[in-house]
Design a protein around this motif. Structure first.
Motif, PDB file in Angstrom:
ATOM      1  N   LEU A  62      25.715  48.320  77.692  1.00  0.00           N
ATOM      2  CA  LEU A  62      26.786  48.521  76.714  1.00  0.00           C
ATOM      3  C   LEU A  62      27.583  47.235  76.482  1.00  0.00           C
ATOM      4  O   LEU A  62      27.836  46.871  75.314  1.00  0.00           O
ATOM      5  CB  LEU A  62      27.706  49.656  77.168  1.00  0.00           C
ATOM      6  N   PRO A  63      27.958  46.493  77.521  1.00  0.00           N
ATOM      7  CA  PRO A  63      28.639  45.212  77.290  1.00  0.00           C
ATOM      8  C   PRO A  63      27.790  44.221  76.483  1.00  0.00           C
ATOM      9  O   PRO A  63      28.326  43.486  75.644  1.00  0.00           O
ATOM     10  CB  PRO A  63      28.897  44.686  78.707  1.00  0.00           C
TER      11      PRO A  63
ATOM     12  N   ASP B 245      20.733  44.943  84.246  1.00  0.00           N
ATOM     13  CA  ASP B 245      21.156  46.159  84.941  1.00  0.00           C
ATOM     14  C   ASP B 245      21.664  47.147  83.897  1.00  0.00           C
ATOM     15  O   ASP B 245      22.258  46.756  82.887  1.00  0.00           O
ATOM     16  CB  ASP B 245      22.276  45.814  85.936  1.00  0.00           C
ATOM     17  N   ILE B 246      21.428  48.448  84.158  1.00  0.00           N
ATOM     18  CA  ILE B 246      21.802  49.466  83.174  1.00  0.00           C
ATOM     19  C   ILE B 246      23.286  49.431  82.838  1.00  0.00           C
ATOM     20  O   ILE B 246      23.695  49.748  81.716  1.00  0.00           O
ATOM     21  CB  ILE B 246      21.373  50.864  83.677  1.00  0.00           C
ATOM     22  N   THR B 247      24.120  49.012  83.798  1.00  0.00           N
ATOM     23  CA  THR B 247      25.573  48.967  83.562  1.00  0.00           C
ATOM     24  C   THR B 247      25.968  47.848  82.597  1.00  0.00           C
ATOM     25  O   THR B 247      27.080  47.842  82.069  1.00  0.00           O
ATOM     26  CB  THR B 247      26.329  48.774  84.887  1.00  0.00           C
ATOM     27  N   LEU B 248      25.014  46.913  82.350  1.00  0.00           N
ATOM     28  CA  LEU B 248      25.314  45.789  81.446  1.00  0.00           C
ATOM     29  C   LEU B 248      24.896  46.056  80.002  1.00  0.00           C
ATOM     30  O   LEU B 248      25.237  45.275  79.104  1.00  0.00           O
ATOM     31  CB  LEU B 248      24.606  44.518  81.944  1.00  0.00           C
TER      32      LEU B 248
END
Length: 344
Positions: free
Chosen positions: A48-49, A43-46
């Motif tokens: 950076l992490p 997922d795009i939100t992952l």
């Protein structure tokens, strides 16, 4: 490198298992496994992490780079060539297409991939080739907008040949606008279009103009090499080049004057009196036919300006004036043949 491959590479560098990575990100191990095998994407939100966890930048994670290096491109081309030899065309094509999707702005890669795959398409006589032609055509059209003149010119050449094979002569002719008007290839290709579209007289004329310009270019090139040999006092090579100019003039039916004139300078340098006198006589005798190439069948569709009598008289006068020059021909003063010749 695909996203999953990057994740696997840097996870292993960190000595981290899929389970450990999943735990740190709050997801399941099978999800990590799917990423690394290219079966799904994070997922795009992952993103950076993941980059932080692996100790890399987002650019590295997403394999972003402004341009592949020459070594990178060569490596991909070699791999593509090997696939074309070892695997079915469709399989190699899908691999190449995926590579171009990874690097959509690398014009050098797009150009080289397109060239080798289209060439193999013709060599292997692949059935149902239309679907590949459509794809390659789209790449050619894209590359025509390149700011790189070399790529743009090579693409115009490839696209011209593409349209000619498809009998789309009008579109092929439009490709010629990408060639400089001084480029002889533009004229040759234009003649090819004329011949395919039954414009036979135009085709003849264009080919003949090209032939005539080639003679002038190659003759001046040979003379340039000849002068280098003269300056180096390499008389053996100079003689060879003077003979080549003579043969070349004869081959292109330029007339006797052009055939013999190349011999005068070297004979003068070597003070070969017999050759000098014979060459001078032949040059003077052939002045009136100096434009005999205008009547040659090689150039029968070309239009030349009519040779004026005044021009021939002036040329003869200047030639005799040159032959009288004491600085160059003073050593001939005592030769009766020369005395008769300058009073010709």
């Amino acid at each position: 490198m695909q996203l999953g491959e990057v994740i696997r590479k840097y996870r292993k560098i960190k000595n981290m298992t899929q389970e450990e990575m999943a735990t740190r990100l709050g997801i399941t191990a099978p999800a990590v496994n799917k990423w690394e095998n290219g079966n799904s994407f994070p997922d795009i939100t992952l993103l950076l992490p993941i980059a932080r966890l692996l100790g890399i930048s987002l650019d590295t994670l997403l394999s972003f780079q402004e341009e592949l290096t020459s070594q990178d491109i060569n490596k991909i081309i070699l791999e593509a060539d090997a696939l074309l030899k070892e695997k079915p065309y469709e399989q190699a094509f899908q691999w190449a297409k995926k590579k171009l999707e990874e690097y959509p702005n690398c014009e050098q890669l797009i150009w080289q991939i397109t060239i080798i795959f289209e060439a193999q398409l013709k060599i292997q006589e692949i059935p149902d080739s239309q679907k590949y032609d459509t794809y390659f055509h789209s790449l050619y059209v894209q590359l025509l907008q390149s700011n790189n003149e070399t790529i743009r010119n090579h693409t115009a050449d490839a696209l011209f040949n593409f349209y000619m094979r498809k009998n789309q002569y009008k579109k092929a002719e439009e490709c010629l606008d990408y060639f400089s008007k001084q480029n002889p290839e533009r004229k040759r290709k234009q003649a090819e279009v004329y011949s395919k579209t039954n414009q036979i007289i135009k085709a003849y004329k264009t080919y003949e103009e090209l032939l005539f310009s080639y003679y002038r270019m190659i003759d001046s090139t040979l003379h340039g090499i000849y002068m280098l040999a003269i300056n180096e006092k390499n008389m053996k090579k100079a003689h060879m080049l003077a003979d080549k100019q003579k043969e070349f003039a004869k081959c292109f039916e330029m007339g006797k004057y052009y055939e013999v004139s190349s011999q005068l300078e070297i004979a003068t340098i070597e003070k070969d009196i017999d050759t000098i006198i014979a060459t001078m006589k032949e040059m003077l005798a052939s002045i009136e036919q100096i434009c005999s190439f205008c009547q040659s069948p090689l150039y029968e569709h070309m239009k030349f300006q009519e040779t004026r009598t005044e021009f021939l008289k002036e040329l003869k006068h200047n030639l005799l004036k040159c032959f009288c020059d004491e600085e160059n021909y003073g050593f001939l003063k005592e030769d009766r043949r020369w005395q008769e010749l300058i009073h010709y």
